[in-house]
Design a protein around this motif. Sequence first.
Motif, PDB file in Angstrom:
ATOM      1  N   LEU A  26       0.738  -0.960  -0.036  1.00 43.46           N
ATOM      2  CA  LEU A  26       0.027  -0.103   0.163  1.00 43.46           C
ATOM      3  C   LEU A  26       0.807   1.203  -0.024  1.00 43.46           C
ATOM      4  CD1 LEU A  26      -2.670  -1.151   2.522  1.00 43.46           C
ATOM      5  CD2 LEU A  26      -3.013  -1.170   0.090  1.00 43.46           C
ATOM      6  N   LEU A  39       2.170   2.357  -3.302  1.00 43.46           N
ATOM      7  CA  LEU A  39       1.135   2.957  -4.280  1.00 43.46           C
ATOM      8  C   LEU A  39       1.350   4.447  -4.297  1.00 43.46           C
ATOM      9  CD1 LEU A  39      -2.330   0.974  -3.253  1.00 43.46           C
ATOM     10  CD2 LEU A  39      -1.062   0.855  -5.593  1.00 43.46           C
ATOM     11  N   ASP A  40       1.727   4.914  -3.262  1.00 43.69           N
ATOM     12  CA  ASP A  40       1.916   6.530  -3.178  1.00 43.69           C
ATOM     13  C   ASP A  40       3.226   6.794  -4.198  1.00 43.69           C
ATOM     14  OD1 ASP A  40       0.102   6.761  -1.415  1.00 43.69           O
ATOM     15  OD2 ASP A  40       1.265   6.625   0.319  1.00 43.69           O
ATOM     16  N   ASP A  78       2.646  -2.079 -11.892  1.00 45.36           N
ATOM     17  CA  ASP A  78       1.817  -1.816 -12.564  1.00 45.36           C
ATOM     18  C   ASP A  78       0.373  -1.291 -12.144  1.00 45.36           C
ATOM     19  OD1 ASP A  78       0.105  -4.129 -12.863  1.00 45.36           O
ATOM     20  OD2 ASP A  78       1.650  -4.961 -13.730  1.00 45.36           O
ATOM     21  N   HIS A  79      -0.291  -0.474 -13.119  1.00 43.40           N
ATOM     22  CA  HIS A  79      -1.554  -0.180 -12.448  1.00 43.40           C
ATOM     23  C   HIS A  79      -2.924  -1.223 -12.469  1.00 43.40           C
ATOM     24  CE1 HIS A  79      -4.223  -0.274 -16.055  1.00 43.40           C
ATOM     25  NE2 HIS A  79      -5.067   0.505 -15.242  1.00 43.40           N
ATOM     26  N   HIS A  80      -2.236  -2.510 -13.106  1.00 47.86           N
ATOM     27  CA  HIS A  80      -3.235  -3.712 -12.849  1.00 47.86           C
ATOM     28  C   HIS A  80      -3.224  -4.012 -11.671  1.00 47.86           C
ATOM     29  CE1 HIS A  80      -5.156  -6.632 -15.832  1.00 47.86           C
ATOM     30  NE2 HIS A  80      -5.930  -6.473 -14.574  1.00 47.86           N
ATOM     31  N   VAL A  81      -1.988  -4.273 -10.671  1.00 52.34           N
ATOM     32  CA  VAL A  81      -1.991  -4.701  -9.577  1.00 52.34           C
ATOM     33  C   VAL A  81      -2.709  -3.756  -8.573  1.00 52.34           C
ATOM     34  CG1 VAL A  81      -0.323  -5.297  -7.516  1.00 52.34           C
ATOM     35  CG2 VAL A  81       0.098  -5.724  -9.938  1.00 52.34           C
ATOM     36  N   ALA A  82      -2.528  -2.445  -9.020  1.00 51.60           N
ATOM     37  CA  ALA A  82      -3.196  -1.531  -8.166  1.00 51.60           C
ATOM     38  C   ALA A  82      -4.683  -1.624  -8.084  1.00 51.60           C
ATOM     39  CB  ALA A  82      -2.776  -0.030  -8.751  1.00 51.60           C
ATOM     40  N   VAL A 101      -6.466  -4.351  -8.742  1.00 50.89           N
ATOM     41  CA  VAL A 101      -6.820  -5.496  -7.917  1.00 50.89           C
ATOM     42  C   VAL A 101      -6.920  -5.234  -6.648  1.00 50.89           C
ATOM     43  CG1 VAL A 101      -6.266  -7.574  -6.996  1.00 50.89           C
ATOM     44  CG2 VAL A 101      -5.659  -6.958  -9.539  1.00 50.89           C
ATOM     45  N   ILE A 102      -6.119  -4.404  -5.974  1.00 51.75           N
ATOM     46  CA  ILE A 102      -6.059  -3.968  -4.526  1.00 51.75           C
ATOM     47  C   ILE A 102      -7.089  -2.979  -4.338  1.00 51.75           C
ATOM     48  CG2 ILE A 102      -4.715  -2.771  -2.794  1.00 51.75           C
ATOM     49  CD1 ILE A 102      -2.056  -3.813  -4.153  1.00 51.75           C
ATOM     50  N   ASP A 103      -7.284  -1.722  -5.173  1.00 51.69           N
ATOM     51  CA  ASP A 103      -8.354  -0.945  -4.889  1.00 51.69           C
ATOM     52  C   ASP A 103      -9.797  -2.074  -5.037  1.00 51.69           C
ATOM     53  OD1 ASP A 103      -7.012   1.145  -4.473  1.00 51.69           O
ATOM     54  OD2 ASP A 103      -7.172   1.839  -6.666  1.00 51.69           O
ATOM     55  N   ASP A 104     -10.003  -2.694  -5.922  1.00 50.48           N
ATOM     56  CA  ASP A 104     -11.060  -3.385  -6.018  1.00 50.48           C
ATOM     57  C   ASP A 104     -11.454  -4.345  -4.593  1.00 50.48           C
ATOM     58  OD1 ASP A 104     -11.804  -2.892  -8.556  1.00 50.48           O
ATOM     59  OD2 ASP A 104     -11.187  -4.359  -9.508  1.00 50.48           O
ATOM     60  N   MET A 105     -10.424  -4.811  -4.114  1.00 47.41           N
ATOM     61  CA  MET A 105     -10.596  -5.656  -2.708  1.00 47.41           C
ATOM     62  C   MET A 105     -10.978  -4.569  -1.786  1.00 47.41           C
ATOM     63  SD  MET A 105     -10.738  -8.724  -1.833  1.00 47.41           S
ATOM     64  CE  MET A 105      -9.605  -9.910  -2.378  1.00 47.41           C
ATOM     65  N   ILE A 106     -10.252  -3.480  -1.803  1.00 45.38           N
ATOM     66  CA  ILE A 106     -10.600  -2.330  -0.808  1.00 45.38           C
ATOM     67  C   ILE A 106     -12.116  -1.955  -0.760  1.00 45.38           C
ATOM     68  CG2 ILE A 106     -10.122   0.125  -0.011  1.00 45.38           C
ATOM     69  CD1 ILE A 106      -7.156  -0.341  -1.047  1.00 45.38           C
TER      70      ILE A 106
END
Lengths: 106, 106
Positions: free
Chosen positions: B33, B36-37, B84-88, B90-95
């Motif tokens: 996380l 991500l910043d 990459d933004h794809h991993v980002a 996935v994380i956002d979706d889970m959040i």
Amino acid sequence: MAVKTAPLTENQTANLADMFRLLGDPTRLRIVLATLDGPLPVGTIAAKLDLSQSLVSHHLRLLRGARIVRHERKGREVHYQIHDHHVACVIDDMIAHVSEVREAEL
Amino acid sequence: MAVKTAPLTENQTANLADMFRLLGDPTRLRIVLATLDGPLPVGTIAAKLDLSQSLVSHHLRLLRGARIVRHERKGREVHYQIHDHHVACVIDDMIAHVSEVREAEL
DNA sequence: TCTCCATATGAACACCTATTCATATATAAG
DNA sequence: CTTATATATGAATAGGTGTTCATATGGAGA
């Protein structure tokens, strides 16, 4: 597109990690993937994946607790399916990501 | 929208589980996380999260191996960011999913 | 009631892994 | 070359957890 990340609380982070952790075991993930196909009784899942009934039940208990799957009684059987389409999306996204990475490697 | 799930190979399932497993540890997830910043040196991440340098480095190694984060040398420092933004995503979706679940509970 | 079938649960164990501590490597500057 | 800083790595350990085995629970039918 940059992603706005509001800082998460300790509990939110823990919940997030729990979700990922539960999907992080190969056996448990296979069970989750099986529940994507539709509501299936425990025995059918166990047979299809060649796993013991006990093991599948243990895993389903954990998945249920995290609301990754839902269950519904049908007579003596208990049918399990993915909890909602949001969970399904997360899994699909990760599948897409893994696929892309593999392509980039070749 | 129903999700079409082509059966995954054993390796694909294992890779998928690995991705989830790596995100499933609370400490490692916090590190992800943080990346991500933007690109951050190891020491900064360790300080920001109040973790030992060694621990952060160990985790970053694993995350690097799974292409969850990327690294780049800047002088003596090594800067890490999300791969990459794809991993980002996935994380956002889970959040988002975890947030929705919490709302539904209240 | 009793029996059968499907599922759930509890305990025990074996394996894995997150963490710490110590040390090594690498880059920059004097 | 030496020193200082930043990061990486190796070994050791403690705690967690996936799996199995045995047993319990619960619904359906006779």
